[in-house]
Design an enzyme around this catalytic site. Structure first.
Site, PDB file in Angstrom:
ATOM      1  N   GLU A   5      10.514   0.487   1.142  1.00  0.00           N
ATOM      2  CA  GLU A   5       9.622  -0.375   0.374  1.00  0.00           C
ATOM      3  C   GLU A   5      10.456  -1.309  -0.484  1.00  0.00           C
ATOM      4  O   GLU A   5      11.456  -0.883  -1.067  1.00  0.00           O
ATOM      5  CB  GLU A   5       8.707   0.445  -0.547  1.00  0.00           C
ATOM      6  CG  GLU A   5       7.731   1.360   0.157  1.00  0.00           C
ATOM      7  CD  GLU A   5       6.864   2.153  -0.824  1.00  0.00           C
ATOM      8  OE1 GLU A   5       6.821   1.765  -2.014  1.00  0.00           O
ATOM      9  OE2 GLU A   5       6.249   3.143  -0.393  1.00  0.00           O
ATOM     10  N   GLU A  30       8.770   9.169  -1.640  1.00  0.00           N
ATOM     11  CA  GLU A  30       9.050   9.242  -3.079  1.00  0.00           C
ATOM     12  C   GLU A  30       8.844  10.640  -3.651  1.00  0.00           C
ATOM     13  O   GLU A  30       8.022  10.844  -4.557  1.00  0.00           O
ATOM     14  CB  GLU A  30       8.196   8.209  -3.826  1.00  0.00           C
ATOM     15  CG  GLU A  30       8.517   6.791  -3.403  1.00  0.00           C
ATOM     16  CD  GLU A  30       7.709   5.744  -4.141  1.00  0.00           C
ATOM     17  OE1 GLU A  30       6.738   6.107  -4.832  1.00  0.00           O
ATOM     18  OE2 GLU A  30       8.043   4.557  -4.033  1.00  0.00           O
TER      19      GLU A  30
END
Length: 589
Positions: free
Chosen positions: A319, A200
């Protein structure tokens, strides 16, 4: 706007920054070889399940290799925890943990690692050998079980990598040194080990163009550093993310351009998905897995497919989950039945779009102390979705009033391509005609059946039924006796305010907050429906509803606020609160 997604530090228990998704949501609001079947056995505590010693061969083709990794699981909040492995509530990872994961049908694991707390912050940025060896031990346990493993740089993304725009040379030097050490340590590991450049990635003090440039530079440098270390790293599969791992089209286009420029067939694209943000955190009235939430999911997976999969680039959904469910540390913020629909549909969307999925688990799915699933029914739904569809219904509850005549209740079935087979209570099949009727996709429980099922009509769940379909996991329906909840007057402070609540069998769905002029009150001033858990939270055992300090911080002093509490039975109850300095007065309507 006042309401923004929590920071990475605040969200260590869940993961997945959603800044780009929130902006998209607000724009929308403004304009508008696995085991089949649902059954499984949870491992007994302290007993490591038997795992086949067969080690799979890694396909040469990247697409086939990533497909062989389906399904995947995250060892979240462990090696990525700050400052140490057990700091965020999980015990140290063990070989038995990976035995369990493999035995439950997973084929790969993502092992997030935050390196910063075990690394010098100045050149040559040496990683502590003990820490590096611990990571190697955990990786080797997973590999020994025949699992594919994805190893990454995790929370470093917001600790120091995010400063790249203003501290470019030092950040890049540290990043390259970090990956040089990791790649060298693991260069002789089998090809079942993959490297992911960064989790991220975000960049402070940079516009969109500059952010794209910085991520391209990081991903390109990662590719160069790893390949130059030789050994197995010469052809190892390398996983490259979008900004913040967000699956927005422009961000995926940027990543696709980077991957094209590298001319390497051993690359994998990665993004994350935590659903339509208002549903994922229960805000703005999105309490259900409705058409808007479903469309967001199908559109997102279609983008993954069209941008990458259709062009021969595998996608690893590093995820997925819901930001507010499950979390064993607090009351459910999302209705369990609606979450089950989400997980069921996500498995289907991933399968039809050729995406490999990695469940984010920070300890709320698998209890790592007992090696048992905290909610076996939830995992059964997830596991079933890997191979087939399951039928659901418009609700997982039928509410019957405490007093008065009992009337028939109707639910809408969502077969999802299956065939409805009937209703059961335990091992007993209910009788069609006398107990229930079916008309198209409507199933109606008769008054006589509900009278029998509710018995003396004690508040709460009186019976649990199953709607069974031709395949997949049965849909549970709880028969609940309730009365409209009763709220009482209260006084308190902005730091501690709880209004007494007799829930009387009902459950809280959401809360609206408005001033006398009809304008919105509370932290989320762009919607009247405040965020569950952030602005308010029910305490069923304590018979109260708590209004948080964050809620009162955003409320005007001396301005009465009308609260409307929406319950899952359909009941609504209004309440009034007024803040005066640090004091709060609450009155029932």
């Amino acid at each position: 706007m006042k309401d923004t997604p929590p920071t990475a530090r605040d969200r260590r228990r869940r993961s997945g920054r959603v800044t780009s998704l929130l902006l998209a949501v607000l724009t929308l609001l403004a304009t508008v070889g696995l085991t089949t079947g649902p059954a499984f056995a949870a491992p007994h505590a302290g007993t490591a399940p038997t795992v086949s010693a067969a080690i799979p061969q890694v396909p040469d083709n990247a697409v086939d290799a990533v497909a062989a990794m389906q399904p995947s699981w995250n060892l979240g909040n462990s090696l990525d925890a700050i400052p140490d492995e057990t700091s965020w509530g999980n015990p140290p990872a063990t070989k038995a943990l990976f035995d369990t994961i493999r035995a439950q049908g997973f084929r790969s694991v993502r092992i997030p690692v935050t390196w910063s707390n075990h690394q010098s912050a100045t050149a040559p940025y040496t990683i502590d050998p003990t820490s590096l060896n611990r990571v190697r031990q955990v990786v080797d346990w997973a590999l020994a079980d025949g699992l594919y493993v994805i190893l990454n740089i995790h929370h470093d993304s917001w600790q120091w990598i995010n400063k790249m725009a203003t501290d470019h040379d030092q950040v890049l030097a540290r990043y390259n040194a970090t990956w040089t050490q990791i790649a060298t340590k693991f260069k002789d590991e089998p090809r079942r080990l993959l490297f992911e450049s960064v989790n991220e990635p975000v960049f402070d003090n940079a516009d969109d163009t500059r952010k794209a440039q910085l991520l391209d530079e990081l991903n390109t440098s990662f590719h160069t550093v790893v390949r130059q270390t030789g050994g197995g790293n010469a052809t190892r599969l390398l996983v490259l993310p979008t900004q913040a791992c967000t699956p927005e089209q422009n961000l995926m286009d940027n990543l696709a351009a980077t991957m094209s420029s590298l001319h390497d067939p051993n690359l994998v694209a990665t993004v994350h998905y935590y659903s339509f943000w208002p549903f994922s955190v229960n805000i703005a009235g999105y309490t259900r897995f409705d058409a808007t939430v479903q469309q967001d999911m199908s559109d997102t997976f279609a983008r993954m497919h069209d941008t990458f999969v259709a062009k021969g680039i595998p996608v690893y959904l590093g995820e997925y989950g819901l930001l507010s469910y499950p979390d064993y540390t607090h009351q459910d913020y999302v209705r369990r039945g609606e979450a089950l629909k989400y997980f069921e549909a996500l498995g289907h969307e991933a399968r039809i779009n050729g995406v490999t999925t990695a469940l984010w688990d920070a300890g709320s799915f698998l209890n790592r102390n007992t090696l048992q699933w905290r909610d076996p029914g939830l995992f059964a739904q997830i596991k079933s979705s890997w191979t087939t569809r399951s039928g659901t219904a418009s609700s997982d509850s039928v509410f019957v009033p405490k007093a008065g005549a009992i009337e028939a209740r109707t639910l809408t079935l969502n077969p999802n391509g299956t065939t409805f087979r009937g209703l059961w209570q335990g091992t007993t099949r209910l009788t069609e005609g006398s107990d229930y009727t079916v008309s198209g996709d409507q199933v109606t429980l008769t008054a006589s059946a509900l009278t029998r099922l509710t018995g003396d009509r004690a508040y709460g769940i009186n019976a649990t039924l199953q709607a069974r379909f031709s395949q997949g996991v049965p849909w549970e329906i709880k028969v609940i006796t309730y009365d409209t909840p009763v709220l009482s007057d209260a006084t308190g402070t902005t730091g501690s305010f709880a209004l007494p609540a007799q829930f009387r069998g009902d459950m809280l769905a959401t809360m609206e907050a408005k001033y006398a002029d009809g304008s919105n009150a509370g932290p989320a001033n762009w919607t009247s429906y405040q965020q569950f858990g952030t602005a308010f939270s029910p305490d069923y055992a304590g018979k109260a509803i708590t209004l948080t300090p964050d809620f009162f911080t955003a409320v005007n002093d001396g301005a009465p606020v009308t609260l409307t509490f929406h319950f899952w039975s359909g009941a609504t109850v209004t309440y009034h609160v007024t803040k005066s300095g640090s004091s709060v007065t609450g009155t029932n309507s």
